[in-house]
Design an enzyme around this catalytic site. Structure first.
Site, PDB file in Angstrom:
ATOM      1  N   ASP A  37      55.336  39.110  41.092  1.00 44.25           N
ATOM      2  CA  ASP A  37      54.115  38.666  41.763  1.00 44.25           C
ATOM      3  C   ASP A  37      53.274  39.861  42.220  1.00 44.25           C
ATOM      4  OD1 ASP A  37      52.319  36.816  42.731  1.00 44.25           O
ATOM      5  OD2 ASP A  37      53.405  36.417  44.585  1.00 44.25           O
ATOM      6  N   GLY A  38      51.970  39.636  42.355  1.00 40.27           N
ATOM      7  CA  GLY A  38      51.089  40.664  42.909  1.00 40.27           C
ATOM      8  C   GLY A  38      50.186  41.348  41.893  1.00 40.27           C
ATOM      9  N   GLY A  40      47.404  40.219  40.561  1.00 42.26           N
ATOM     10  CA  GLY A  40      45.995  40.025  40.925  1.00 42.26           C
ATOM     11  C   GLY A  40      45.601  40.983  42.050  1.00 42.26           C
ATOM     12  N   TRP A  42      47.020  43.822  42.804  1.00 46.25           N
ATOM     13  CA  TRP A  42      47.040  45.191  42.275  1.00 46.25           C
ATOM     14  C   TRP A  42      45.682  45.506  41.653  1.00 46.25           C
ATOM     15  CZ3 TRP A  42      46.306  47.728  37.674  1.00 46.25           C
ATOM     16  CH2 TRP A  42      46.871  49.000  37.532  1.00 46.25           C
ATOM     17  N   ASN A  85      50.845  27.433  37.277  1.00 48.62           N
ATOM     18  CA  ASN A  85      49.890  28.481  36.887  1.00 48.62           C
ATOM     19  C   ASN A  85      48.798  27.974  35.933  1.00 48.62           C
ATOM     20  OD1 ASN A  85      52.367  31.159  36.991  1.00 48.62           O
ATOM     21  ND2 ASN A  85      50.854  30.596  38.535  1.00 48.62           N
ATOM     22  N   ARG A  88      45.061  27.990  37.013  1.00 50.99           N
ATOM     23  CA  ARG A  88      44.216  29.199  37.014  1.00 50.99           C
ATOM     24  C   ARG A  88      43.092  29.076  35.982  1.00 50.99           C
ATOM     25  NH1 ARG A  88      48.021  34.275  38.521  1.00 50.99           N
ATOM     26  NH2 ARG A  88      49.246  33.202  40.103  1.00 50.99           N
ATOM     27  N   ARG A 201      61.638  39.195  44.846  1.00 48.47           N
ATOM     28  CA  ARG A 201      60.221  38.814  44.736  1.00 48.47           C
ATOM     29  C   ARG A 201      59.386  40.025  45.133  1.00 48.47           C
ATOM     30  NH1 ARG A 201      57.004  33.276  45.462  1.00 48.47           N
ATOM     31  NH2 ARG A 201      54.970  34.110  44.933  1.00 48.47           N
ATOM     32  N   SER A 209      58.388  29.520  45.307  1.00 50.18           N
ATOM     33  CA  SER A 209      57.403  29.043  44.330  1.00 50.18           C
ATOM     34  C   SER A 209      58.015  28.287  43.144  1.00 50.18           C
ATOM     35  CB  SER A 209      56.536  30.214  43.833  1.00 50.18           C
ATOM     36  OG  SER A 209      55.861  30.821  44.908  1.00 50.18           O
ATOM     37  N   GLU A 220      71.250  36.108  46.929  1.00 48.40           N
ATOM     38  CA  GLU A 220      70.748  37.025  47.955  1.00 48.40           C
ATOM     39  C   GLU A 220      69.281  37.295  47.638  1.00 48.40           C
ATOM     40  OE1 GLU A 220      72.273  38.130  50.656  1.00 48.40           O
ATOM     41  OE2 GLU A 220      74.073  36.991  50.125  1.00 48.40           O
TER      42      GLU A 220
HETATM   43  C1  IPE Z   1      54.940  32.622  41.130  1.00 48.42           C
HETATM   44  O1  IPE Z   1      53.824  33.345  41.507  1.00 48.42           O
HETATM   45  C2  IPE Z   1      54.921  32.367  39.656  1.00 48.42           C
HETATM   46  C3  IPE Z   1      55.185  33.527  38.800  1.00 48.42           C
HETATM   47  C4  IPE Z   1      55.526  34.698  39.216  1.00 48.42           C
HETATM   48  C5  IPE Z   1      55.092  33.292  37.398  1.00 48.42           C
HETATM   49  P1  IPE Z   1      52.497  32.627  42.005  1.00 48.42           P
HETATM   50  O2  IPE Z   1      51.552  33.698  42.361  1.00 48.42           O
HETATM   51  O3  IPE Z   1      52.047  31.629  41.013  1.00 48.42           O
HETATM   52  O4  IPE Z   1      53.015  31.841  43.296  1.00 48.42           O
HETATM   53  P2  IPE Z   1      52.265  31.375  44.597  1.00 48.42           P
HETATM   54  O5  IPE Z   1      51.082  30.555  44.153  1.00 48.42           O
HETATM   55  O6  IPE Z   1      51.846  32.612  45.322  1.00 48.42           O
HETATM   56  O7  IPE Z   1      53.281  30.591  45.371  1.00 48.42           O
HETATM   57  C1  IPE Z   2      51.912  37.301  39.151  1.00 48.72           C
HETATM   58  O1  IPE Z   2      50.797  37.883  39.725  1.00 48.72           O
HETATM   59  C2  IPE Z   2      51.703  36.921  37.714  1.00 48.72           C
HETATM   60  C3  IPE Z   2      51.682  35.472  37.464  1.00 48.72           C
HETATM   61  C4  IPE Z   2      51.875  34.542  38.359  1.00 48.72           C
HETATM   62  C5  IPE Z   2      51.402  35.045  36.121  1.00 48.72           C
HETATM   63  P1  IPE Z   2      49.613  37.012  40.331  1.00 48.72           P
HETATM   64  O2  IPE Z   2      48.602  36.778  39.276  1.00 48.72           O
HETATM   65  O3  IPE Z   2      50.138  35.793  40.999  1.00 48.72           O
HETATM   66  O4  IPE Z   2      49.043  38.026  41.411  1.00 48.72           O
HETATM   67  P2  IPE Z   2      48.540  37.713  42.880  1.00 48.72           P
HETATM   68  O5  IPE Z   2      49.648  36.966  43.567  1.00 48.72           O
HETATM   69  O6  IPE Z   2      47.302  36.891  42.761  1.00 48.72           O
HETATM   70  O7  IPE Z   2      48.299  39.058  43.492  1.00 48.72           O
HETATM   71 MG    MG Z   3      50.790  35.424  42.873  1.00 44.49          MG
END
Ligand code: IPE
Ligand code: IPE
Ligand code: MG
Length: 263
Positions: A37-38, A40, A42, A85, A88, A201, A209, A220
């Site tokens: 995650d993260g 977007g 970044w 997802n 999006r 995570r 999620s 853990e």
């Molecule tokens: C969880 O991340 C799904 C994946 C890593 C593929 P999300 O970014 O979709 O989760 P939420 O919306 O923050 O819970």
């Molecule tokens: C995780 O990063 C990738 C996927 C869920 C596909 P995000 O796209 O959720 O990034 P943030 O959480 O918006 O930073």
């Molecule tokens: Mg995310």
């Protein structure tokens, strides 16, 4: 000697070498699962479009897959695309799917040379035919590999997986007496695999999620603020070292003999 292949990939004197040497091989997590995650955030920090975060996350996937395999983990599961997802924007979803195809095409040889067996968990049949074709190719080509299993969670949802398992039980005529926890686990996409010992995570979010809801019962959990595109070998090693300091009790007590008055 185990770890040799991991050490061989690290230049002598590199700080990761010291981390590798601290790992206790007797206590490796058999299964590591990661919520990547993260991406977007970044990208936003760099005033770039979100998809640049996804693009840069690919190197993190490469690093993590190779490190986990060389470390000797039995299973690595990466959460790449959840059922939710699809909410999006279409452009982001289609970029994610093209990156996935490109990754599979460019990484197949590396997966094979690291003896990795690639699998997909999630409702893969709902993905588009071109994506399914690449996935099937990687699954088939690596099917006879005997090293680490690499599960990629795509169009995956923990609740959907549970519903699908119940449907399968009903469809095959299982009766209430046929079902117990072990048999139910055998209906899931991770059938035959150990449950995740370590769930990582990235990006600091404290939630699961909809990931592996059944399988993480006693995992853990390790949350790092590192954003996925910055995640490297070092971060995985740090997570494994933190895991090795945990005291897993599974509802019991640490050392029954240490308790005064215990039988
Ligand atoms: C969880 O991340 C799904 C994946 C890593 C593929 P999300 O970014 O979709 O989760 P939420 O919306 O923050 O819970
Ligand atoms: C995780 O990063 C990738 C996927 C869920 C596909 P995000 O796209 O959720 O990034 P943030 O959480 O918006 O930073
Ligand atoms: Mg995310």
């Amino acid at each position: 000697m185990p770890l040799d292949s991991l050490l061989a990939s690290i230049p002598p004197g590199h700080p990761d070498e010291a981390l590798v040497r601290q790992v206790n091989l007797e206590q490796l997590p058999a299964h590591v699962a990661i919520i990547m995650d993260g991406n977007g955030r970044w990208a936003a920090q760099r005033h770039l479009p979100r998809v640049e975060g996804h693009r840069n996350g690919i190197q993190s996937v490469r690093d993590t897959v190779e490190t986990a395999a060389r470390l000797g983990c039995q299973v690595l599961t990466l959460y790449a695309f959840s059922i939710e997802n699809w909410k999006r924007p279409l452009t982001e979803v289609s970029t994610l799917m093209s990156l996935l195809k490109r990754y599979l095409r460019s990484e197949l040889d590396t997966l094979l040379s690291n003896d990795i067996r690639f699998r997909v968990i999630g409702r893969a049949h709902e993905l588009s035919p071109d994506v399914r074709e690449e996935l099937d190719r990687a699954v088939t080509r690596t099917a006879d590999r005997t090293g680490m299993i690499f599960n990629l969670a795509l169009n995956y949802g923990g609740r959907a997986e549970l519903v699908d398992a119940v449907r399968e039980a009903l469809r095959t005529g299982m009766t209430p007496d046929d079902l117990d926890e072990a048999r139910f686990a055998g209906l899931l996409s991770t059938a035959g695999q150990p449950d995740p010992d370590l769930l990582i995570r990235t990006s600091g979010e404290m939630r699961v999620s909809n990931f592996l809801l059944w399988q993480i019962a006693y995992s853990e959990i390790y949350v790092t603020d590192t954003l996925w595109p910055d995640f490297r070998r070092r971060h995985l090693l740090e997570a494994v070292l933190a895991y090795q300091k945990r005291d897993r009790r599974y509802g019991g007590i640490k050392d029954p003999h240490a308790v005064i008055g215990a039988p």
